[in-house]
Design a protein around this motif. Structure first.
Motif, PDB file in Angstrom:
ATOM      1  N   LYS A   6       4.823   0.367   0.086  1.00 48.95           N
ATOM      2  CA  LYS A   6       3.887  -0.745   0.216  1.00 48.95           C
ATOM      3  C   LYS A   6       3.348  -0.870   1.634  1.00 48.95           C
ATOM      4  CE  LYS A   6       3.802  -2.144  -3.997  1.00 48.95           C
ATOM      5  NZ  LYS A   6       2.563  -2.033  -4.764  1.00 48.95           N
ATOM      6  N   THR A   7       3.823   0.044   2.514  1.00 47.76           N
ATOM      7  CA  THR A   7       3.320  -0.008   3.888  1.00 47.76           C
ATOM      8  C   THR A   7       2.151   0.949   4.028  1.00 47.76           C
ATOM      9  OG1 THR A   7       4.945   1.670   4.469  1.00 47.76           O
ATOM     10  CG2 THR A   7       5.518  -0.624   4.968  1.00 47.76           C
ATOM     11  N   PRO A   8       1.288   0.698   4.985  1.00 51.01           N
ATOM     12  CA  PRO A   8       0.165   1.598   5.177  1.00 51.01           C
ATOM     13  C   PRO A   8       0.647   2.984   5.506  1.00 51.01           C
ATOM     14  CG  PRO A   8       0.019  -0.306   6.649  1.00 51.01           C
ATOM     15  CD  PRO A   8       1.352  -0.352   5.970  1.00 51.01           C
ATOM     16  N   LEU A   9      -0.084   3.923   5.038  1.00 54.69           N
ATOM     17  CA  LEU A   9       0.305   5.306   5.256  1.00 54.69           C
ATOM     18  C   LEU A   9      -0.128   5.717   6.640  1.00 54.69           C
ATOM     19  CD1 LEU A   9      -0.931   6.658   1.810  1.00 54.69           C
ATOM     20  CD2 LEU A   9       1.455   6.480   2.550  1.00 54.69           C
ATOM     21  N   LEU A  10       0.830   6.003   7.474  1.00 52.24           N
ATOM     22  CA  LEU A  10       0.488   6.458   8.816  1.00 52.24           C
ATOM     23  C   LEU A  10       0.248   7.939   8.749  1.00 52.24           C
ATOM     24  CD1 LEU A  10       3.001   4.386  10.969  1.00 52.24           C
ATOM     25  CD2 LEU A  10       0.574   3.964  10.549  1.00 52.24           C
ATOM     26  N   ASP A  11      -0.675   8.343   9.534  1.00 51.04           N
ATOM     27  CA  ASP A  11      -1.098   9.731   9.471  1.00 51.04           C
ATOM     28  C   ASP A  11      -0.299  10.580  10.442  1.00 51.04           C
ATOM     29  OD1 ASP A  11      -2.392  12.030   9.058  1.00 51.04           O
ATOM     30  OD2 ASP A  11      -4.226  11.458  10.136  1.00 51.04           O
ATOM     31  N   ASP A  13      -0.108  14.291  10.933  1.00 48.11           N
ATOM     32  CA  ASP A  13      -0.813  15.465  10.439  1.00 48.11           C
ATOM     33  C   ASP A  13       0.100  16.474   9.727  1.00 48.11           C
ATOM     34  OD1 ASP A  13      -3.067  14.415  11.409  1.00 48.11           O
ATOM     35  OD2 ASP A  13      -3.334  15.869  13.056  1.00 48.11           O
ATOM     36  N   VAL A  16       1.740  15.151   6.529  1.00 48.85           N
ATOM     37  CA  VAL A  16       0.788  14.960   5.431  1.00 48.85           C
ATOM     38  C   VAL A  16       0.341  16.307   4.913  1.00 48.85           C
ATOM     39  CG1 VAL A  16      -1.474  14.086   4.836  1.00 48.85           C
ATOM     40  CG2 VAL A  16       0.031  12.725   6.255  1.00 48.85           C
ATOM     41  N   THR A  34       0.870   8.321  -3.921  1.00 50.62           N
ATOM     42  CA  THR A  34       0.067   7.558  -2.967  1.00 50.62           C
ATOM     43  C   THR A  34      -0.157   6.124  -3.431  1.00 50.62           C
ATOM     44  OG1 THR A  34      -1.928   8.356  -4.049  1.00 50.62           O
ATOM     45  CG2 THR A  34      -1.149   9.587  -2.125  1.00 50.62           C
ATOM     46  N   GLY A  36      -1.768   4.981  -5.653  1.00 48.64           N
ATOM     47  CA  GLY A  36      -3.142   4.637  -6.047  1.00 48.64           C
ATOM     48  C   GLY A  36      -4.029   4.220  -4.920  1.00 48.64           C
ATOM     49  N   GLU A  37      -3.542   4.392  -3.672  1.00 45.98           N
ATOM     50  CA  GLU A  37      -4.306   3.931  -2.517  1.00 45.98           C
ATOM     51  C   GLU A  37      -5.324   4.955  -2.063  1.00 45.98           C
ATOM     52  OE1 GLU A  37      -3.830   1.207   0.073  1.00 45.98           O
ATOM     53  OE2 GLU A  37      -3.260   0.122  -1.735  1.00 45.98           O
ATOM     54  N   VAL A  38      -5.233   6.187  -2.579  1.00 46.71           N
ATOM     55  CA  VAL A  38      -6.046   7.273  -2.053  1.00 46.71           C
ATOM     56  C   VAL A  38      -6.926   7.834  -3.157  1.00 46.71           C
ATOM     57  CG1 VAL A  38      -5.898   9.643  -1.145  1.00 46.71           C
ATOM     58  CG2 VAL A  38      -4.405   7.843  -0.233  1.00 46.71           C
ATOM     59  N   ASP A  39      -8.188   8.185  -2.774  1.00 45.76           N
ATOM     60  CA  ASP A  39      -9.129   8.734  -3.735  1.00 45.76           C
ATOM     61  C   ASP A  39      -9.074  10.249  -3.755  1.00 45.76           C
ATOM     62  OD1 ASP A  39     -10.265   6.193  -4.277  1.00 45.76           O
ATOM     63  OD2 ASP A  39     -11.369   6.324  -2.383  1.00 45.76           O
TER      64      ASP A  39
ATOM     65  N   ASN B  19     -11.045   3.186  -4.231  1.00 54.68           N
ATOM     66  CA  ASN B  19     -10.214   2.916  -3.057  1.00 54.68           C
ATOM     67  C   ASN B  19     -11.026   2.889  -1.768  1.00 54.68           C
ATOM     68  OD1 ASN B  19      -7.743   2.606  -4.408  1.00 54.68           O
ATOM     69  ND2 ASN B  19      -7.624   4.823  -4.669  1.00 54.68           N
ATOM     70  N   PHE B  59      -7.235  14.302   5.821  1.00 50.77           N
ATOM     71  CA  PHE B  59      -6.658  14.939   4.638  1.00 50.77           C
ATOM     72  C   PHE B  59      -6.812  14.097   3.387  1.00 50.77           C
ATOM     73  CE2 PHE B  59      -4.354  16.486   8.369  1.00 50.77           C
ATOM     74  CZ  PHE B  59      -4.661  17.839   8.285  1.00 50.77           C
ATOM     75  N   THR B  61      -8.775  10.358   1.659  1.00 53.60           N
ATOM     76  CA  THR B  61      -9.645   9.188   1.823  1.00 53.60           C
ATOM     77  C   THR B  61      -9.048   8.087   0.979  1.00 53.60           C
ATOM     78  OG1 THR B  61     -11.053   9.862  -0.025  1.00 53.60           O
ATOM     79  CG2 THR B  61     -11.759  10.540   2.192  1.00 53.60           C
ATOM     80  N   PRO B  62      -9.200   6.854   1.335  1.00 50.72           N
ATOM     81  CA  PRO B  62      -9.845   6.450   2.608  1.00 50.72           C
ATOM     82  C   PRO B  62      -8.901   6.550   3.802  1.00 50.72           C
ATOM     83  CG  PRO B  62      -9.233   4.533   1.285  1.00 50.72           C
ATOM     84  CD  PRO B  62      -8.813   5.741   0.493  1.00 50.72           C
ATOM     85  N   ARG B  74      -4.491   6.290  13.144  1.00 52.02           N
ATOM     86  CA  ARG B  74      -5.083   6.450  11.827  1.00 52.02           C
ATOM     87  C   ARG B  74      -4.307   5.653  10.809  1.00 52.02           C
ATOM     88  NH1 ARG B  74      -6.751  12.696  11.044  1.00 52.02           N
ATOM     89  NH2 ARG B  74      -7.786  12.968  13.052  1.00 52.02           N
ATOM     90  N   ILE B  76      -4.168   5.350   6.487  1.00 58.38           N
ATOM     91  CA  ILE B  76      -4.647   5.848   5.199  1.00 58.38           C
ATOM     92  C   ILE B  76      -4.463   4.751   4.163  1.00 58.38           C
ATOM     93  CG2 ILE B  76      -4.241   7.564   3.374  1.00 58.38           C
ATOM     94  CD1 ILE B  76      -3.269   9.477   5.582  1.00 58.38           C
ATOM     95  N   THR B  78      -6.145   1.607   1.274  1.00 61.32           N
ATOM     96  CA  THR B  78      -7.208   0.608   1.044  1.00 61.32           C
ATOM     97  C   THR B  78      -7.207  -0.511   2.060  1.00 61.32           C
ATOM     98  OG1 THR B  78      -5.756  -0.650  -0.392  1.00 61.32           O
ATOM     99  CG2 THR B  78      -7.148   0.993  -1.453  1.00 61.32           C
ATOM    100  N   GLN B  81      -2.744  -4.183   2.609  1.00 57.30           N
ATOM    101  CA  GLN B  81      -1.599  -4.927   3.153  1.00 57.30           C
ATOM    102  C   GLN B  81      -2.037  -5.527   4.485  1.00 57.30           C
ATOM    103  OE1 GLN B  81      -1.395  -1.681   2.269  1.00 57.30           O
ATOM    104  NE2 GLN B  81      -0.268  -1.806   0.325  1.00 57.30           N
TER     105      GLN B  81
END
Lengths: 769, 96
Positions: A6-11, A13, A16, A34, A36-39, B19, B59, B61-62, B74, B76, B78, B81
């Motif tokens: 539920k936390t933002p995905l930190l990038d 590199d 990932v 993911t 469902g947060e990523v397209d 998203n 790698f 989106t978004p 960065r 990744i 929507t 939160q």
């Protein structure tokens, strides 16, 4: 790497990238990992891979959007397959299909073969349908890139127009086509309406020959319709600008028409008027124009539009009408022969002159002119000559009056002259003298040098009348008096004349009835032979027994009878009555004698005088030699040659001719010898001299001597005394009549004169009774 | 008075996928609330500019990139939160 929660995905590199690689390799579902947060995710080559959910969502939303767009379009759109089967339709199409009951499973119209439907069309509009199907087929098989058709779909309630377009689904290898029907009724109606309107307008302007122009003020571009070009005789392709137009305008009219144009622009309104142009081929034309400005939104004048109408013919017609009206007016107010004002215009002018004179305390004179003996000119030289003489007289009269005076012709040989400003009474007389002289001059008419005189009677406002009618009537009365005074006379009216005029009118009116009412009778005066003292003849003398006036003497009415022409029936009656009387007496046994009858000039000149005389004598059965016609010297003097010819004709019938009142005229001996005469009657005035001035009897003796030398019978008239009788006898006068013997008496008394007891009848000559 | 720093973001999206659209919407809301008139957002559609995503080493989106103020970072997703995003971006202290 933290599991994706539920936390933002930190990038990170590396993490990932490794994760993506692993996922791609394991094929585990990315969505789950993911959350469902990523397209999309990218592979190591940088290719974006869309997640399935996203793919689905994207497809759905795109379809929904496209459907929404398609449904929002008012055009009816269908997608058809290669065979023409309807695959899908937008809302507009479905609505129309529903309305047209083209329903087929699964939805309205879906599955129906559009091309077959078109092919099956019959009747009205079928040709459009067939055209559509062949066009669509061409698109489907790739021979056409697109197809478009406008068609009508009219129901009894309304007329509708549509545009059909067919577009292939893919350019290179068509697998179907999009058909779109757009309702273009409103556009079409506006188009048709505009076309009709424009057609109607151009037809109307062409029929009315109205030229329409449009001037763009900023660019000086003139747009002219064909009528304008034709009007100005410009060639259809000619470039028109202000300079070209204005150089066609008639120079004199240009300032006016330019001022009107400037006013129209300044007032931001409209204007109209007339001007002339000289067209390209040099024709002068009358143009009527109207113009109006066209404003932009800031109310600046951007254009001026207007019309020109060629009114040349209309103006010419108006001018001709005006001229003919003026001519009619002139004709109505002027004498056709001389061009002088007629009675109507004269009356008007007299009326105005009186008005003016009343205010200025001046006088107005009306002069009535009548030619002396004009009839003889017409009779002997013909009417054309007479007419030319009247024209010449008119001109001469105009020459001797002032410009403010009016010379008018009243018809016949009568003229009336109005002098609207008379200061002194003698002015009228002076003007009259000038006119008498003007008329009396020699007039050279068609190779004749004619001389004529006239008489003038005049009346003056306010002395002799207060209106035109009274002034003319009194001038006429004065004219009568002038005529009596002799030729070339002038007479001013005086009120005593009116009494005579009234009397004259009374006599004339009574005369008209006298014959019918048998008011005339004949009295007879005996003519006695001085040698035998026997009655040798009778002179018939007319008497008028007026029912209210009693006896009216011939002196009072003969002149009026002659003027009015009544002398003709009266004279005829006298001749017939006298002849019947003689016949009666002869039948009763009275001795042979002559009957003398006075004949007037008018009778003499009437065409059939001799013939009717013969007819009467024949009818009565009287020897022509016993009738003697008495004519006056003055009658013979007026037209000696004509008179001589009549007298000759009379004598050829056997009728005798006597010259009456001899010595009072101006007869010359030479003319007497030319006339076929039987008798000379010495006027009583000379006979009277025998007693009144006994030493002046030379005239009587001269007449007797002359008669004898011409072998004429000489009769003395008006013998009243024995002394006169003795003188006449002594000088061998043949016969005599007069009160000494008898007054004129009624027939019954005349018979008694033959009684032997009469002192002047010698017993020897009395062979009757 | 110290001058408040201007935030520069770059958001990588994949067209108008759900998203991505959500991320843009959330970012706009956050900037409107905490960074009114002192932020710039550059939008990069990876479908339109795939080379750029590769060059920028994106790698998924978004993906939101904060370019300034440093440090660059960065996120990744929507950006749904809100609290953690606020903290990560360091916006919380600014709001007070």
């Amino acid at each position: 790497m933290n599991p994706i929660g539920k936390t933002p995905l930190l990038d990170h590199d590396a993490e990932v990238s490794a994760l993506v690689d692993m996922l791609l390799k394991t094929g585990r579902r990315l969505e789950e990992l993911t959350a469902g947060e990523v397209d999309t995710v990218f592979d190591s080559d940088g290719r974006a891979l869309m997640l399935r959910g996203t793919q689905e969502q994207l497809r759905r939303s795109e379809l929904a959007r496209e459907c929404a767009i398609l449904d929002a379009i008012p055009a009816s759109i269908v997608l058809i397959g290669k065979k023409g089967e309807i695959l899908t339709a937008n809302q507009s199409w479905r609505r129309i299909a529903l309305a047209n009951q083209l329903q087929a499973a699964p939805g309205p119209g879906i599955g129906l073969n559009y091309l077959e439907t078109c092919d099956k069309a019959r009747g009205d509009g079928s040709s459009d349908a067939h055209l559509a199907s062949s066009g669509i087929r061409a698109v489907l098989n790739g021979t056409r890139k697109s197809f478009s058709l406008e068609y009508r779909s009219h129901s009894p309630q309304e007329q509708r127009w549509f545009q059909l377009t067919a577009t292939p689904l893919a350019d290179d290898h068509p697998s179907g086509a999009v058909l779109m029907h757009i309702d273009i009724t409103a556009t079409k109606q506006a188009e048709v309406k505009l076309m009709l309107l424009s057609e109607r307008l151009s037809l109307a302007t062409a029929i009315a020959k109205v030229g329409v122009w449009d001037w763009d003020v900023a660019t000086d571009v003139h747009t002219w319709d064909p009528t304008m070009f034709a009007m100005y005789d410009f060639k259809p392709g000619d470039h028109i600008n202000y300079r070209k137009w204005s150089s066609s305008v008639y120079p004199e009219d240009l300032p006016g028409v330019e001022a009107a144009l400037r006013r129209t622009i300044d007032d931001k309104g409209d204007g109209s008027g007339d001007f002339r142009i000289v067209s390209a081929n040099g024709t002068l034309k009358n143009i009527s124009f109207a113009e109006r400005v066209v404003l932009d939104q800031s109310t600046n004048v951007v254009r001026v539009i207007g019309v020109n109408v060629d009114v040349t013919e209309r103006r010419a017609a108006e001018l001709a009408l005006r001229q003919s009206e003026e001519r009619m007016k002139h004709l109505a107010a002027h004498d056709f022969l001389t061009g002088l004002p007629n009675r109507m215009l004269l009356n008007d002018r007299i009326g105005r002159a009186i008005e003016l004179a009343r205010r200025n305390h001046k006088k107005v004179a009306v002069l009535f002119l009548d030619m002396d003996g004009f009839k003889h000119i017409n009779d002997s030289l013909g009417h054309p000559t007479g007419d030319m003489l009247l024209q010449a007289i008119g001109k001469h009269l105009l020459d001797c009056v002032r410009a403010s005076d009016t010379v008018s012709r009243q018809g016949g040989d009568e003229f009336i002259v109005l002098l609207p400003e008379v200061n002194h009474p003698q002015d009228t007389a002076a003007a009259a003298r000038r006119m008498l002289e003007a008329v009396a001059g020699v007039h050279s008419i068609s190779q004749h040098d004619l001389q004529i005189t006239c008489c003038i009677g005049a009346s003056v406002y306010p002395d002799d009348g207060h209106d035109a009618e009274a002034l003319i009537k009194n001038a006429d009365t004065a004219l009568y008096q002038a005529k009596e005074n002799g030729q070339s006379s002038f007479q001013l009216f005086d009120s005593a004349m009116n009494v005579r005029a009234v009397e004259r009118q009374f006599i004339e009116q009574s005369l008209r009835r006298a014959l019918v009412r048998s008011e005339f009778e004949l009295h007879y005066q005996p003519i006695v032979s001085l040698k035998t003292r026997a009655i040798t003849g009778a002179e018939a003398l007319i008497r008028w027994n007026h029912p209210t006036r009693g006896l009216i003497s011939p002196a009072q009415f003969i002149a009026i009878a002659e003027d009015s022409g009544l002398i003709l029936p009266i004279g005829a009656w006298v001749i017939e009555k006298a002849c019947r009387q003689l016949r009666e007496w002869l039948d009763a046994g009275l001795p042979e004698m002559t009957m003398s009858v006075n004949v007037s000039g008018l009778q003499f000149q009437s065409g059939n005088f001799v013939e009717s005389l013969s007819a009467i004598l024949l009818d009565i059965g009287l020897d022509p030699t016993v009738l003697e016609l008495e004519v006056t010297e003055s009658l013979l003097m007026k037209r000696p040659d004509f008179a001589a010819s009549i007298l000759r004709a009379v004598r050829e019938k056997g009728v005798r001719v006597a010259i009456d009142d001899f010595g009072t005229g101006y007869s010359s001996l030479s003319y007497l010898t030319r006339l076929p005469l039987d008798t000379l009657k010495i006027d009583q005035s000379f006979v009277r001299q025998i007693t009144t001035t006994p030493n002046e009897t030379s005239i009587v003796t001269a007449i007797i001597g002359m008669g004898q030398s011409l072998r004429l019978r000489v009769v003395a008239e008006g013998v009243e005394t024995a002394e006169e009788l003795a003188f006449l006898s002594a000088h061998d006068c043949d016969e005599a009549q007069g009160f000494y013997f008898s007054r004129p008496v009624p027939p019954a008394e005349f018979v008694k004169l033959f009684d032997l007891s009469h002192p002047w009848i010698r017993p020897a000559s009395a062979n009757a009774f | 008075m110290s001058r408040a720093p201007r935030f520069k973001f770059r958001l990588y999206v994949a067209g108008d996928t759900e998203n991505s659209a959500q991320a843009l919407s959330n970012l706009t809301a956050l900037c409107g609330k905490y960074l009114a008139n002192r932020h710039d957002i550059e939008l990069v559609d990876v479908f339109r500019e795939p080379d750029r995503a590769l060059a920028d080493r994106i790698f998924m989106t978004p993906t939101l990139v904060k370019l300034s103020p440093a440090p660059a970072l960065r996120i990744i997703g929507t950006l749904g939160q809100t609290q953690s995003v606020i903290q990560t971006l360091g916006l919380g202290t600014l709001a007070t």
